[in-house]
Each structure stands twice: as C-alpha cells, then as structure tokens.
Motif scaffolding. Structure first.
Motif, short mmCIF file in Angstrom:
data_model
loop_
_atom_site.label_atom_id
_atom_site.label_comp_id
_atom_site.label_asym_id
_atom_site.label_seq_id
_atom_site.Cartn_x
_atom_site.Cartn_y
_atom_site.Cartn_z
N VAL A 137 1.06 -1.39 -0.09
CA VAL A 137 0.46 0.68 -0.08
C VAL A 137 0.51 1.37 -0.26
O VAL A 137 0.26 2.34 -1.01
N PHE A 142 -3.60 -1.09 -4.31
CA PHE A 142 -4.78 -0.73 -3.65
C PHE A 142 -4.46 -2.94 -3.87
O PHE A 142 -4.20 -3.49 -4.60
N TYR A 172 -7.53 -6.08 3.15
CA TYR A 172 -7.64 -4.71 2.03
C TYR A 172 -7.06 -3.74 2.06
O TYR A 172 -7.02 -3.14 3.45
N ILE A 174 -5.67 0.11 1.61
CA ILE A 174 -6.03 0.97 0.43
C ILE A 174 -5.22 2.71 0.65
O ILE A 174 -4.92 2.88 1.48
N MET A 294 -10.39 8.72 -2.04
CA MET A 294 -10.63 8.22 -1.54
C MET A 294 -10.14 9.64 0.46
O MET A 294 -10.75 9.48 1.06
N ALA B 250 -13.71 -0.60 1.29
CA ALA B 250 -13.37 -1.35 -0.18
C ALA B 250 -14.28 -1.37 -1.56
O ALA B 250 -13.29 -1.46 -2.31
N ALA B 253 -13.72 2.12 -2.93
CA ALA B 253 -12.37 2.20 -2.98
C ALA B 253 -12.04 1.52 -4.86
O ALA B 253 -11.86 2.07 -5.79
#
Lengths: 359, 359
Positions: A137, A142, A172, A174, A294, B250, B253
C-alpha cells in the motif's frame, strides 16, 4: 483481533525482542533470513495490536519447527507464472518468508502491470494479514489478501450446523494521501482465537454469536470445545449470516481453489493457502483522482457526528497504526502470558529473556 | 433482495414481456440494441427473484430516459487500456448495454490473460449484479463485480451517525462442475430497497437494523425518510458493524476510486461506477483442481446437518437459479404493482399490456 486484559503490561525495546526471537528461532535450525522475516512479522503484529499473532505465537512456531510442520529447507515451487501472475507451492516453508518473496515479486511486476495476482499453496502460518499490506500500500497499490487453513473447520454453512469453513479472513490495503486504510477482518462473526480467549477466561460472550451442536444460538464459548462441537456463526449472525457465508466461500475460492490446495486433499491444520493481488490505480483513472476520492471518503467519515458521548469515527487500521507509532517510541507491550509460553524455550536453549524497558 | 407478498401472482410468457419492454423503451427513443440489453437484464432480475431490479424498475428507466438522466447517444470513452485492463467513462449510457460491451471485452481478453480488470465510471443504473455474473462464470472464470452510486448516502461509518456510504453491493461468481455459486450481497445489513419496502407496507423490522438520526438503534424503517434522516447499519450491526464498514470502504475504493467517479465530484443520484474483474484458474493451479475443490466445498456444505425441522443448506445463487428455471418454463411471475407502474406508460404510447399466461 485485539485481546487481553487491561492490566499494565511491561514494555520492551524492539531491538531486544528482535534479538531474542532470532536467537530462539536459530536454535531450532532456522536460517537467519527466515528467522529475521518471521520475527519482523510477529513484531509487526504486536505493534499493530494483533497480540494473538505476535510473539505470543513464537512458542507455537518453535514447536512446529521442531516437529517438522514448518520446513526451513522445503522447495518453493513455481506452479505457473505469467507477466502479471504467479502461482507457487510453498511446501510448508515459513509463511512470513514466503510472503516476503511474493511481495518482492509483486512489486517488481507492478512496475509495469496494471494488476498482479498471486496464489501460494501450502505455506506455513503467515500470521497477521494487516502487516503484509504495508509495503504494497505504501507503493500506492490497492491490495487484496486472503489466507486460510484448509485443515481447520469451525464455521457452518448458513442454515447448517456442521463446521465446513473456518474464519476465513480477508484484508484490503487502500492508499490515501496520508495514512493508508488497512482492513483486516474475518468473514465469521469473530475469529477462532477470539472465542478461545473467552473460553480460557471462563467468560460468556456478550451475544449469542455461536451455535451449539444442535444448532441453537449460544453465548457460551465452551460449545466450541464440546463433543460434538458447536460452530461460529458467519458474519451477519442468525438473520444475515448468509452474507458472511457468501464472503467465506469467496475466500475459499480465492485462497484454496485458485492455489489448488484446499479441503479436498485432507490436509493437516498447519498449512495455509494464500491469495494476494495488487491493483495499480495508475492504469485505471489514475493515481491523483484515486487518492483524491479516498481522501474525500476518509474526511467525510471523520466528519460524521457521533452519538452523545461516543468516541470519534475511526477508519480501519487507524488504531493499529497509532499503536504501532506509540510502541515504536515507548517500547512494545507484552503480557506475562507471552513470557510464560517462551520461558521454557529460553531456558532450554540457555537464552536470556529480554530486559524490561525502564518506564 | 427478494421482496413482495405471498399472494398468487399472474404469470407471463418471457417473449411477451420482452416485446412489451422493448416497445416501451423504443417509444422514448432508445435504439433497439440498447433496449434489447436493458430488457434482457430486467427479465434476468425477475427470473432470478430480484424483483426490485426487474420490470418493476422499467417505469423509472422510462422516466430517466425522458429526463435525460440515461443518455442513449452519449460517448463511451476509453480512459485507459492495456492487455489485461480497461477503464471506461460511460457518460450515463444505459448500464445494461455498457456492461454487455464490457463483458464481451473481458471475455476476449481472458482468452489470453490470467486476470482481466475493468472499471466503468458514470454509467446509468446497471440493476441486478447477479445477472452479469452468468456469462463470465459460464466461461469458467472467477468473477468479482461491485457497483455503487456515488450520489446516494444511506449508511454511516461505523461509530458515526451521518450517512456517508450506501449499501455498496459486491458480487462473486464461482464456477463449479455443476451450477455456479452466485454471491450478490450488499455490505450494509440490507439494501436501501429492502427498507423502502418495509416502510411502504408500514411494517416494523424484525430487528433494530437501523440507527435513528440521534444514533439510537431502531426497528422503524420510517427513520430513513425522517428529517433529519437515520441510517442503515453496516453488515455486522452495532457489535460487528466495523466489518461491514470495512467492506463498504473496499467497494468504494474499487468502484469509485479506481474508476475516478466518486463522491468528490458531487454527482446526482443517477450515475453508477463499476468494478469488474475475472480470474482464469487455468493460469494458477489449473481449472481441474479449482473445480474439484469447489465441488468438494459445495458437497460439504450440502452434507451439513441442519436444526430439527430446518430446510437443507442452500448455496448462494441456488434459489435464484431454481426460480429462473421454473419461471422460464412456467412463465414469469409479476405483481400487480409492476403493472400499476407501467400502465400509464402503456396508455401514453398506446401499447397493449402483455396478456397473462393461462394457468
């Protein structure tokens, strides 16, 4: 899952814990590079607050190394590979070391590819998923990571009462312009170790998050150890557990199906299979707009009002990263329970325990 | 989400409904190829039991086409593309038509690539995610699809009380040797339309699945229409809603961030952004072992015992595919509510309503 009591825990310097862990792992024959990576990932887990995957786990790793369940000298086989994908079979090599190899390979491929996807069959326990997100990240990718143990079953299919799946985590990572969002969660209501901790303390759960062996909802963690055993409800519980069940199946397909090492081959409990993917926003609408969207989402979440007296909204990973910063500065907190598990090993190999850091 | 009463509904022949829908869409100026694909996807939704995305939605589409919220003649722009990826901007072209173009492109790329990934910015409503999985999963590809509306907010971040996210669905298609597994679920406790249906019937919910505007758990769907409005809890509810929140982030994103059309640009409620990915097991451990593992998982789930008197375990998509088969044979069930919405349009354009099929 963060567990443990609220009692004050002693603090230890990062470097002292690192030396201690590497010395123990060296004594059971692990080469320095593998011992180093296993140690870094355990310390990451403690730093991020995932205590059950930190040094608490080291005694289990030592046992498994001695018993041959983790194999330092196994071959890392390439089953398939392409310009943007690879599938490995790790034959019980240490999970943290295999994941580091995979991370380096992904970063190299992601320099030119829009999406890089990998599977790893049958490596050893990789530990805390969240810690593997960070290097990827930080490269503005991603990240999706899932891993599970095909030899463990603790979660029934929604509507059923026999365990088929396990807690099947998915993570995840991000990127944002500031701190990344780091999601790491299991697809059951909570993890196996969450319930084990309640059972060890002899406490009931705050809710009926389990089913007993007859399929009745239960708040008693002891039902998981009973014979016949109960099961952990999927995320969503008795009303919406078909959603956790669906997510759990997706994790099985990604980690076990694609890697080719799943429940069919009847493995023992020590092997894990992994799915790892990075997506480079540069190859879609671009990194600036991705980060801007984001950042906007994070700001909107933070701006949300809360109920009277409630703490502010936190983003996934925010508390973990704050704990990491604080503990890097002030030392890593470790419970007496961790040393209770490690003292016999230190004694056996005549290795000095790390000294508590002055307050 | 399957909704509606248990009253007997009349049945209609597939072909008759198709002619009716295409005639209406033609009257508002939609070219035949776009009208055809919108019609097929609405009928798929009715067949699979997703009634709120079936012909029930046609009157909204007609309104949106007349108002210019859906644009038949907008350009389909390629923002980025590579050997295994593409990013499009659809400028409010009909969602079903854009998704068909994307599906064809993915199938072509998947003939040689391990993984193909696409984003679509700002297309019109695509409807039922599950129906898009079918042509891809039938090509033995693992499919991930998420789509959301950056102009709609109904779900608060976990711990907060102001809506930031929406129900943010994610779907997975998983091939097996027999019927595919078709997962299609939102990351909130339930979808916006689920709660609208309760509100329209004036019913309370079976559980406290919402928060009112002060952040107190509520079983009253009217709180979503109140001023100030309440919010839908993320999957996991008050105890584990941080997991639904994580999954919802998620989806934002993937769908909004990567596509470059998110909440930042302040869109209206008619645009959706989409993330679509296929993974070809052939390029990992291989298709035979993938199918064998998935077949084994399905069999193990089906073999699970159930509580006394409970129905057998169902896999995700199993009921939807059974309804599809049954309705292709016996005719599609439609409620009077669907015709109440369409009768004014049929009358306006002097188009005959489809005849009920003889029982």
């Amino acid at each position: 899952m963060t567990t443990g009591s609220t009692a004050r825990r002693p603090r230890f310097a990062y470097a002292a814990l690192q030396r201690f862990s590497m010395a123990l792992l060296g004594q059971v024959g692990l080469p320095a590079d593998q011992a180093h990576l296993m140690t870094l990932r355990m310390l990451d887990a403690d730093l991020l607050g995932h205590r059950t995957h930190g040094l608490w786990f080291l005694s289990s790793y030592l046992q498994r190394l001695e018993a041959g369940h983790i194999r330092a000298d196994a071959p890392l086989e390439v089953i398939a590979s392409g310009p943007a994908s690879f599938a490995w079979r790790a034959n019980r090599l240490p999970g943290a070391w295999v994941m580091d190899q995979a991370t380096q390979q992904m970063l190299a491929m992601a320099a030119t590819q829009a999406v890089v996807t990998a599977t790893i069959a049958d490596c050893s326990h990789i530990g805390c998923l969240q810690s593997y997100l960070l290097p990827l990240v930080e490269a503005n990718l991603f990240v999706t990571l899932s891993a599970t143990n095909p030899g463990i079953a603790s979660v029934a299919p929604f509507g059923g009462i026999d365990a088929v799946l396990t807690s099947n985590p998915i993570a995840y990572g991000i990127p944002t312009s500031a701190e990344p969002i780091l999601i790491d969660q299991c697809t059951s209501i909570a993890s196996n170790s969450f319930f084990t901790a309640f059972a060890e303390r002899g406490e009931k759960l705050p809710g009926a998050w389990l089913l007993d062996a007859q399929g009745q909802p239960s708040d008693d963690p002891a039902v998981l150890q009973a014979k016949p055993a109960g099961t952990i409800l999927p995320l969503g519980g008795t009303a919406f557990g078909y959603k956790g069940f669906g997510l759990g199946i997706a994790v099985e397909a990604l980690s076990l199906g694609l890697s080719g090492a799943g429940r069919l081959t009847g493995p023992d409990m020590y092997g894990q299979s992994v799915f790892l993917q990075v997506i480079n926003p540069v190859h879609f609408a671009g990194l600036p707009v991705f980060l801007a969207e984001m950042d906007h989402l994070v700001a909107a979440c933070r701006a949300s009002r809360v109920r009277d007296g409630a703490p502010p909204v936190r983003l996934p990973g925010e508390r973990a990263l704050a704990q990491r910063r604080e503990q890097m500065q002030a030392g890593i907190e470790l419970s007496e329970e961790v040393f209770a598990r490690l003292r016999p090993w230190a004694s056996k190999f005549d290795i000095e325990l790390p000294a508590e850091r002055a307050a």
